[in-house]
Structure formats: structure tokens, C-alpha cells
Motif scaffolding. Structure first.
Motif: not given
Length: 289
Positions: A120-130
Motif C-alpha cells: 500500500x505505501x509503495x503504491x501511495x508513496x513510491x521511492x522517489x526524491x519527492x
């Protein structure tokens, strides 16, 4: 890559509400249910579930280990939780397919709850600079080559110049090798006990050594077996650096940055040991950041 002995919930401070008795898994799950990270987990379904079993003994090393990992896919994200080999009931993978994330967050199996929250968190908050992530590439090569490069990146998240001794929870010999190369002492802890590659004792009770160490380096498996909570409480109370290296819960643990956790090496599926080509880990926080 086991972790320390699990113990029950303890009192830990929440970032905004003072004191709570919720274990960290329940704390972050509660935030997900109230929309803190994105859509309602009850509106999202898991279409694919699988398990991965691995055994390895690197050339030139006398000891090996085994891993088993449950993974759930949600869109482009894969959430994972490692378990002790043979612990996962045979029907688990089938039972997860088609279920909503919300349903799986109530599953009686901790591994399922962790993998579902991670997806769920990988979908909502992917590993990205943001979201604070820095990509770190692992080169093509053998499992040992990639393990050593990863270990250098993980150990680099510690404030090594200020560290006298590190509590290592979840023994990975490449990490111990890196600490040794920097002249940093450590206490190695793992549920399995035994000895390290250098015939040092591996302690089964990590909590007994917390006061002897001034930094903590812990596997994401501590999230899956419930033993992260006392480590996190100790880091919050003392201000000691707590660095997590995570295949289990790689999208969950960055949510604790600044709340007891100082840095995370997040490694979502596919893990370095599955792919001989170039792969990526994601670094959050760390020394000097």
C-alpha cells in the motif's frame, strides 16, 4: 537474516499525540486507514501474491543462510515480508489474491499485514526524491559482489566518526565486514544465535546489549517479528542513531524517519540476490543529512 527476540508491545511516543501503546505496525496501519498516505486501503485489491525461497553460501565463506519472503503486488508496487523458512502456511498466497488491502491489514498473520501495508505505501508513496529517497545503484555481478556494495552503502548511513560500537540486529556478514573495515566495534545479534564468519558470538537477546552500544543497525525483519518497538523506543529515549536496512517493509520504515529512525536503506522487490544484473536500493536520511 533473522532478527532479535520478539517481545510484546511497549509504550512508545507518537509524533503528534504524546504517548501510545500501539506497536509501530499498528500505528502506521492506523494512519493508512485514516487517509494519511492516500486512498482508503479498503478500495484497493491485491491481484498477485507470491513467495520466494532462497538459500545461499557465498564462495569463500563457511556459513550460509536461507530466506523465505511473502510478496504482494499492488499496481506497480510490491510489498514484502520475510519469514522464517517453513513458517508461512501453504494457503497464504492463494488467500491473499483478490482480497482488499483493508482486509489484509486485519489478517491474523503478521507477515500478511506487513506485506499488505508495504504494498500500500509503495503504491501511495513510491521511492522517489519527492519523498526523500536517493537512488543507489548496485552493479551487475555475483550475489557476494552486490552484497558488499550494498553493505558499504548501508554502513555509510551511520555517523561512523562518532560511533564506538554498533548493535547489529539481523546478522549479515557483509555488513559486519564493512564495520570491521572502518574499525568500528559491534555486537552481533540474531534469533538463530551461533557465530559470525569471524567466530564471534551471535547474541540472541539484542535488548541486553542496547546500553553497551551507541548506534543501532537493524534489519527490516524486526518489523515482521515485533522486535522493532523496543529498539525504536530506546532510540527515541536516548537519541542514538537507528539505521534500518529493509527488504521487509521497505516502504513502511521510511515513514518513521525523524521519529526515532535516522536513516533507512530501502530495497523493494526484486532483491539484489534475485537478479545478477544492475539493481537499485533507495537511501533515506543518513550521516550529515
Amino acid at each position: 537474516m533473522s532478527a532479535t527476540t520478539a517481545i510484546g508491545p511497549i509504550v512508545i511516543p507518537a509524533p503528534s499525540t504524546g504517548i501510545t501503546t500501539l506497536p509501530v505496525l499498528d500505528l502506521i496501519t492506523g494512519r493508512a486507514r485514516t487517509g494519511a498516505y492516500g486512498p482508503d486501503p479498503a478500495t484497493l485489491r491485491i491481484a498477485l501474491a507470491f513467495s520466494t525461497v532462497q538459500a545461499v553460501r557465498h564462495p569463500g565463506r563457511t556459513r550460509g543462510y536461507r530466506n523465505e519472503v511473502l510478496s504482494l503486488r499492488l499496481g506497480a508496487a510490491v510489498g514484502s515480508c520475510a519469514v522464517e523458512p517453513g513458517e508461512l502456511p501453504a494457503a497464504t498466497v492463494t488467500d491473499c489474491v483478490g482480497a482488499t488491502v483493508g482486509e489484509l491489514l486485519d489478517h491474523p498473520g503478521t507477515a500478511v499485514r506487513v506485506a499488505a501495508l508495504d504494498a500500500y505505501l509503495g503504491h501511495c508513496r513510491p521511492h522517489a526524491p519527492a519523498y526523500g529517497a536517493r537512488r543507489f545503484g548496485l552493479p551487475a555481478g555475483s550475489s557476494l559482489v552486490k552484497s558488499r556494495v550494498r553493505a558499504a552503502a548501508v554502513v555509510g548511513l551511520l555517523p561512523l566518526a562518532a560511533v564506538r560500537r554498533v548493535l547489529v540486529v539481523g546478522v549479515v556478514n557483509s555488513l559486519l565486514e564493512q564495520l570491521r573495515s572502518h574499525g568500528v566495534d559491534y555486537r552481533a545479534c540474531d534469533l538463530k544465535g551461533g557465530t559470525t564468519e569471524w567466530d564471534e558470538p551471535v547474541h540472541t537477546d539484542a535488548l541486553a546489549h542496547l546500553d553497551d552500544c551507541d548506534a543501532i543497525l537493524a534489519s527490516g525483519m524486526t518489523l515482521g517479528n515485533g522486535s522493532l518497538d523496543p529498539l525504536l523506543a530506546h532510540a527515541r529515549a536516548t537519541g542514538k542513531p537507528l539505521v534500518l536496512f529493509a527488504q521487509t517493509g521497505s516502504s513502511v520504515l521510511p515513514q518513521l524517519l525523524g521519529d526515532g529512525v535516522t536513516a533507512v536503506s530501502a530495497e523493494p522487490f526484486p532483491f539484489f540476490w534475485l537478479d545478477g544484473g544492475p539493481t537499485v536500493i533507495h537511501l533515506y536520511g543518513g550521516a550529515g543529512r
